[in-house]
Design an enzyme around this catalytic site. Structure first.
Site, mmCIF file in Angstrom:
data_model
loop_
_atom_site.group_PDB
_atom_site.id
_atom_site.type_symbol
_atom_site.label_atom_id
_atom_site.label_comp_id
_atom_site.label_asym_id
_atom_site.label_seq_id
_atom_site.Cartn_x
_atom_site.Cartn_y
_atom_site.Cartn_z
ATOM 1 C CB VAL A 4 -105.441 17.984 -121.878
ATOM 2 C CG1 VAL A 4 -104.590 17.054 -121.009
ATOM 3 C CG2 VAL A 4 -105.771 17.319 -123.199
ATOM 4 C CG HIS A 10 -96.166 10.309 -108.230
ATOM 5 N ND1 HIS A 10 -95.161 9.387 -108.039
ATOM 6 C CD2 HIS A 10 -96.513 10.212 -109.537
ATOM 7 C CE1 HIS A 10 -94.924 8.762 -109.185
ATOM 8 N NE2 HIS A 10 -95.731 9.245 -110.111
ATOM 9 C CG HIS A 13 -94.448 5.644 -111.381
ATOM 10 N ND1 HIS A 13 -93.885 6.791 -111.867
ATOM 11 C CD2 HIS A 13 -93.431 4.805 -111.116
ATOM 12 C CE1 HIS A 13 -92.574 6.643 -111.914
ATOM 13 N NE2 HIS A 13 -92.265 5.443 -111.466
HETATM 14 C C1 FAD Z 1 -95.719 14.689 -116.424
HETATM 15 C C2 FAD Z 1 -96.376 13.601 -115.628
HETATM 16 C C3 FAD Z 1 -95.849 12.308 -115.654
HETATM 17 C C4 FAD Z 1 -96.439 11.285 -114.909
HETATM 18 N N1 FAD Z 1 -95.978 9.995 -115.041
HETATM 19 C C5 FAD Z 1 -96.666 8.980 -114.458
HETATM 20 C C6 FAD Z 1 -96.332 7.619 -114.726
HETATM 21 O O1 FAD Z 1 -95.446 7.297 -115.531
HETATM 22 N N2 FAD Z 1 -97.044 6.650 -114.086
HETATM 23 C C7 FAD Z 1 -98.039 6.959 -113.210
HETATM 24 O O2 FAD Z 1 -98.619 6.046 -112.615
HETATM 25 N N3 FAD Z 1 -98.389 8.234 -112.959
HETATM 26 C C8 FAD Z 1 -97.749 9.237 -113.585
HETATM 27 N N4 FAD Z 1 -98.151 10.532 -113.384
HETATM 28 C C9 FAD Z 1 -99.202 10.790 -112.393
HETATM 29 C C10 FAD Z 1 -100.619 10.501 -112.876
HETATM 30 O O3 FAD Z 1 -100.806 10.906 -114.200
HETATM 31 C C11 FAD Z 1 -101.542 11.246 -111.920
HETATM 32 O O4 FAD Z 1 -101.376 10.674 -110.643
HETATM 33 C C12 FAD Z 1 -103.015 11.165 -112.316
HETATM 34 O O5 FAD Z 1 -103.226 11.795 -113.554
HETATM 35 C C13 FAD Z 1 -103.865 11.834 -111.240
HETATM 36 O O6 FAD Z 1 -105.220 11.711 -111.594
HETATM 37 P P1 FAD Z 1 -106.308 12.737 -111.050
HETATM 38 O O7 FAD Z 1 -107.598 12.284 -111.582
HETATM 39 O O8 FAD Z 1 -106.120 12.849 -109.593
HETATM 40 O O9 FAD Z 1 -105.902 14.147 -111.654
HETATM 41 P P2 FAD Z 1 -105.660 14.594 -113.209
HETATM 42 O O10 FAD Z 1 -105.441 13.399 -114.056
HETATM 43 O O11 FAD Z 1 -104.624 15.616 -113.139
HETATM 44 O O12 FAD Z 1 -107.055 15.208 -113.592
HETATM 45 C C14 FAD Z 1 -107.555 16.427 -113.101
HETATM 46 C C15 FAD Z 1 -108.372 17.072 -114.209
HETATM 47 O O13 FAD Z 1 -109.140 18.122 -113.679
HETATM 48 C C16 FAD Z 1 -109.087 19.221 -114.549
HETATM 49 N N5 FAD Z 1 -109.341 20.414 -113.736
HETATM 50 C C17 FAD Z 1 -108.596 20.894 -112.721
HETATM 51 N N6 FAD Z 1 -109.152 21.996 -112.199
HETATM 52 C C18 FAD Z 1 -110.283 22.216 -112.893
HETATM 53 C C19 FAD Z 1 -111.284 23.191 -112.806
HETATM 54 N N7 FAD Z 1 -111.220 24.170 -111.901
HETATM 55 N N8 FAD Z 1 -112.303 23.127 -113.673
HETATM 56 C C20 FAD Z 1 -112.375 22.153 -114.595
HETATM 57 N N9 FAD Z 1 -111.443 21.175 -114.727
HETATM 58 C C21 FAD Z 1 -110.410 21.217 -113.874
HETATM 59 C C22 FAD Z 1 -107.701 19.166 -115.126
HETATM 60 O O14 FAD Z 1 -107.593 19.911 -116.317
HETATM 61 C C23 FAD Z 1 -107.513 17.672 -115.318
HETATM 62 O O15 FAD Z 1 -107.986 17.230 -116.559
HETATM 63 C C24 FAD Z 1 -97.567 11.568 -114.106
HETATM 64 C C25 FAD Z 1 -98.104 12.855 -114.074
HETATM 65 C C26 FAD Z 1 -97.528 13.865 -114.836
HETATM 66 C C27 FAD Z 1 -98.127 15.236 -114.793
#
Ligand code: FAD
Ligand code: NAG
Ligand code: NAG
Ligand code: NAG
Ligand code: NAG
Ligand code: NAG
Ligand code: NAG
Ligand code: NAG
Ligand code: NAG
Ligand code: NAG
Ligand code: NAG
Length: 654
Positions: free
Chosen positions: A116, A568, A611
């Site tokens: 999303v 994480h 977190h």
């Molecule tokens: C259920 C849950 C609860 C959590 N609770 C906490 C909390 O309370 N506190 C906290 O600090 N952290 C929490 N986290 C962790 C935190 O949300 C993540 O560490 C953070 O979102 C990671 O960021 P990111 O940019 O690495 O990846 P993401 O935020 O996961 O972003 C990756 C994005 O890339 C997109 N994507 C992936 N592959 C493709 C592709 N091939 N083509 C196009 N788009 C793609 C995905 O759809 C997504 O939107 C939680 C995570 C989850 C899932």
């Protein structure tokens, strides 16, 4: 109206209509996609939206975000903090699961990840924690000069708009006294406190203090060992979720140079050899990313988005390494299995996977008349809803968890030095067989174990986390895992067989290092002491079986059947030297490439005791600053054009 104003208005309209492609829905993709963009960001999650926001601040550069998910429709289940934990909108989940966990109970685990716009920040539990200063200084010690707490602090602050607590009556009982110099007040992401707390928060903090664990007035000031009410990613004024979409995207989507193509899954980064004469000073044959291949669904035609400058992978710690692998960047043996031509043989891609393993233990609070989230049913729920929507107060402002503790090892057991005595010996017995055993990875893991030993010995650093809800759950998670897992793509087409989840082999290898499960056991023992404190006894906790039992074998078995993810995932595209199994350098550029970076949780080389969203926002802020610095003057055709440059006929069909 005078003429110049008229023409300005006319120009403005023309500008706006040219800018209609800001949010490109799938049916408009052929009409609105530009022939090429300066930057292509793959994944519009936490990190991706930060990077896109910052890069598009310069009106002369064009930025495309490719995001597999759609824009959320702001349902209460996402925006209302009190509904955290009530489930995930199915369409916003990647539906990943792990392989059978052989060091646990041989069962698989679900692994929710955001699919999303906003990624994990749309699903997450809102906790905002940074971890200890020492956690970040360890990154620097792993061969990353310039990546320390001191440097991260600047970007923690840059991302944050921190609001001190509004309700004075909670300040003293809950020890909420933030240290303002470590907080930002002008950044995009609102961070604050709920307008309501359950009384059990105070019992928890007092009980923890009875056991000699310090209470921290601000858990984000560099010392993490202790207990506190942590701030949340919520907007203080309307007490709703603050996420990367609302903080970094919505209010800049009018920028004509920023395009968001949603519901588009990137399936490959197309690489070429750097054209000779392009960078005469670079003698090594670096690979250059010139386009990203994507499609709407398994059945739809493949398209290419071309890039002039850089591709930034921000697809998260599970999918970014998979994208690299199918693009020919990864361990040679994995690429051979995928039948993908090797662009860069990089053993670290998908390896060094780390996560906080977690167990929910339930100690039902049975005090008569106690008010907890369990009371939010029937007429009470109606009242609570009304209170939330009219006044933005009451239990729905409170997320599932706000009160947490990160005890140091010495708080758990007096025997702690012996637990650590030999953790740096025989690292080879804990790494997975196969590509995970590459000598560079072993070297990196050996260095990590040394850092972990010193972190776990450091009295400012938490070893485990305890999260307290209002009904009696005291969730234990390990914060400095020694276990290492991996992620492999299973097909060269990530959308083969209809969904990405089918093509991902995710093996966290939870408790492959036995100390990880041992520390969960220490945490459960700590819980047993905690519920026996004067402050906690008042809640009349009644441990649910088997948490009322002391038999170690039974507890060990229960732990192994109940370990789940704390969400994480990290480490799979680690920032570390190449000879230590690293994937990106300190500027987050993938080794062996000229213009491909990874900016997401995967670059974290060693998990902090926290977190991790705060760290990911800060990493992305820093990465954006680096990308800007490395691409100084915006030019229409700055970097020498790709061998297949803009203007080429777009790919179609599969
Ligand atoms: C259920 C849950 C609860 C959590 N609770 C906490 C909390 O309370 N506190 C906290 O600090 N952290 C929490 N986290 C962790 C935190 O949300 C993540 O560490 C953070 O979102 C990671 O960021 P990111 O940019 O690495 O990846 P993401 O935020 O996961 O972003 C990756 C994005 O890339 C997109 N994507 C992936 N592959 C493709 C592709 N091939 N083509 C196009 N788009 C793609 C995905 O759809 C997504 O939107 C939680 C995570 C989850 C899932
Ligand atoms: C995950 O499963 C749900 C149905 O349970 C579905 O609606 C959704 O599209 C799936 N997600 C992906 C990315 O395929
Ligand atoms: C898991 O499977 C392995 C191999 O089949 C077996 O040796 C082991 O005992 C199993 N563990 C559990 C807890 O069932
Ligand atoms: C809360 O306010 C912000 C603006 O400050 C707005 O973007 C957001 O949509 C609001 N959320 C809700 C649920 O009202
Ligand atoms: C917790 O205790 C209450 C009594 O206070 C009881 O009604 C409830 O069923 C118990 N919950 C569980 C899950 O055991
Ligand atoms: C909350 O619900 C429990 C029953 O689950 C009840 O015993 C208790 O009195 C309720 N508390 C309040 C404050 O209404
Ligand atoms: C907290 O405790 C006080 C004093 O016992 C009581 O008046 C109040 O209603 C309680 N609040 C909640 C939210 O349970
Ligand atoms: C909202 O707040 C006002 C003023 O404190 C109060 O009178 C009113 O009852 C509250 N409304 C709800 C639904 O809680
Ligand atoms: C570490 O010591 C424990 C016992 O103290 C032993 O069981 C374990 O095998 C040792 N590990 C290593 C790697 O030597
Ligand atoms: C995809 O489907 C094919 C044929 O049905 C099967 O052989 C293959 O194993 C599947 N791949 C995955 C990753 O499920
Ligand atoms: C633990 O709780 C279960 C029921 O939940 C009960 O049957 C058992 O006797 C309890 N064990 C101890 C040691 O209290």
């Amino acid at each position: 109206m005078d003429f110049s104003a008229f023409f300005r208005a006319l120009l403005f309209c023309a500008f706006l209509s040219a800018a209609q492609g800001l949010h490109i829905a799938p049916h408009d993709i052929d009409k609105l996609l530009l022939p090429a963009y300066d930057y292509i960001v793959v994944g519009g999650g936490v990190a991706g939206l930060v990077v896109a926001h910052r890069l598009s601040e310069h009106p002369d550069v064009t930025v495309l975000v490719l995001e597999a998910g759609s824009l959320d429709s702001s349902p209460d289940i996402i925006t209302v903090p009190g509904l955290v934990g009530h489930g995930i909108v199915p369409a916003y989940n990647w539906n990943l699961s792990t392989t059978r966990q052989e060091f646990l109970d041989n069962n698989t685990r679900y692994y929710d990840q955001g699919h999303v716009v906003g990624g994990g920040s749309i699903l997450n539990g809102l906790l905002m924690t940074r971890g200890a200063k020492a956690d970040y200084d360890a990154w620097q010690s792993l061969g990353n000069p310039g990546w320390s707490w001191h440097r991260m602090l600047h970007y923690f602050k840059k991302s944050e708009r921190f609001a001190p607590i509004a309700c004075r009556e909670h300040v003293d009982p809950l020890h909420i006294h933030p240290h303002m110099p470590v907080h930002g007040t002008k950044g995009p992401l609102q961070v604050g406190y709920p307008n309501f707390f359950y009384n059990q928060s105070a019992n928890f903090l007092q009980g923890i203090a009875e056991l000699g664990v310090p209470i921290l007035s601000d858990p984000n000031a560099g010392v993490s060992a202790g207990a506190s009410v942590a701030p949340s990613s919520i907007m203080a004024r309307n007490q709703s979720r603050a996420d990367s979409r609302r903080a970094y995207l919505d209010h800049v989507l009018h920028r004509p140079n920023l395009h968001l193509a949603s519901q588009q899954t990137a399936t490959r980064v197309l690489m070429s050899d750097l054209a000779t004469g392009g960078f005469p000073l670079i003698s090594k044959r670096l690979k250059k990313a010139y386009a990203v291949e994507f499609r709407t669904s398994a059945e739809s035609p493949q398209r290419n988005a071309f890039c002039n400058r850089e591709v930034i992978l921000a697809a998260g710690a599970i999918l970014s390494p998979a994208i690299l692998q199918v693009s020919g960047i990864g361990p040679a043996s994995v690429l051979e299995e995928l039948d993908v031509p090797i662009q860069v043989n990089l053993p670290g891609v998908g390896a060094n996977f780390q996560d906080h393993a977690m167990v929910h233990a339930f100690y039902n609070y049975t005090e008569s008349g106690l008010f907890s989230s369990r009371n939010l049913t029937g007429a009470v729920l109606q009242e609570v809803e009304e209170q939330y929507f009219t006044n933005r107060t009451g239990p729905w402002t409170h997320p599932l968890i706000s009160t947490i503790a990160f005890p140091h090892l010495s708080h758990l057991t007096s025997m702690w030095p012996s637990l650590l005595s030999n953790i740096t010996s025989s690292p080879e017995s804990y790494l997975p067989l196969g590509p995970g055993r590459h000598p560079t990875l072993l070297k990196g893991y050996t260095h990590q174990l040394r850092q972990l030993k010193s972190l776990l010995s450091d009295s400012t650093v938490g070893a485990i986390e305890i999260m307290a809800d209002s009904v009696g759950t005291l969730t234990i998670s390990i914060q400095h895992p020694l276990s290492r897992g991996f992620v492999h793509a299973l097909s060269s087409d990530l959308l083969a067989n209809g969904s990405v989840a089918r093509n991902i082999h995710l093996d966290p290898r939870y408790c492959s290092h036995p100390l990880d499960c041992d520390l969960i056991l220490q945490g459960l023992r700590f819980n047993s002491r905690l519920i026996a404190t004067e402050a906690m006894k008042k809640l009349q906790p009644r441990p649910e079986s088997p948490w009322n039992i002391t038999d170690e074998n039974i507890l060990n078995e229960a732990i192994r059947s109940q370990v789940v993810t704390e969400y994480h995932p990290s480490g799979t595209t680690s920032m570390m030297p190449l000879n230590m199994g690293g994937v990106v350098n300190t500027r987050l550029t993938v080794y062996g490439t000229a213009n491909l970076r990874v900016v997401d949780a995967g670059i974290i080389p060693l998990l902090p005791a926290a977190h991790i969203q705060a760290a990911v926002y800060a990493i992305a802020e820093r990465a954006a600053a680096m990308i800007k610095k490395d691409n100084p003057s915006p030019m229409a055709s700055g970097i020498p054009g790709p061998p297949l440059g803009p203007g080429i006929v777009k790919g179609s069909g599969q």
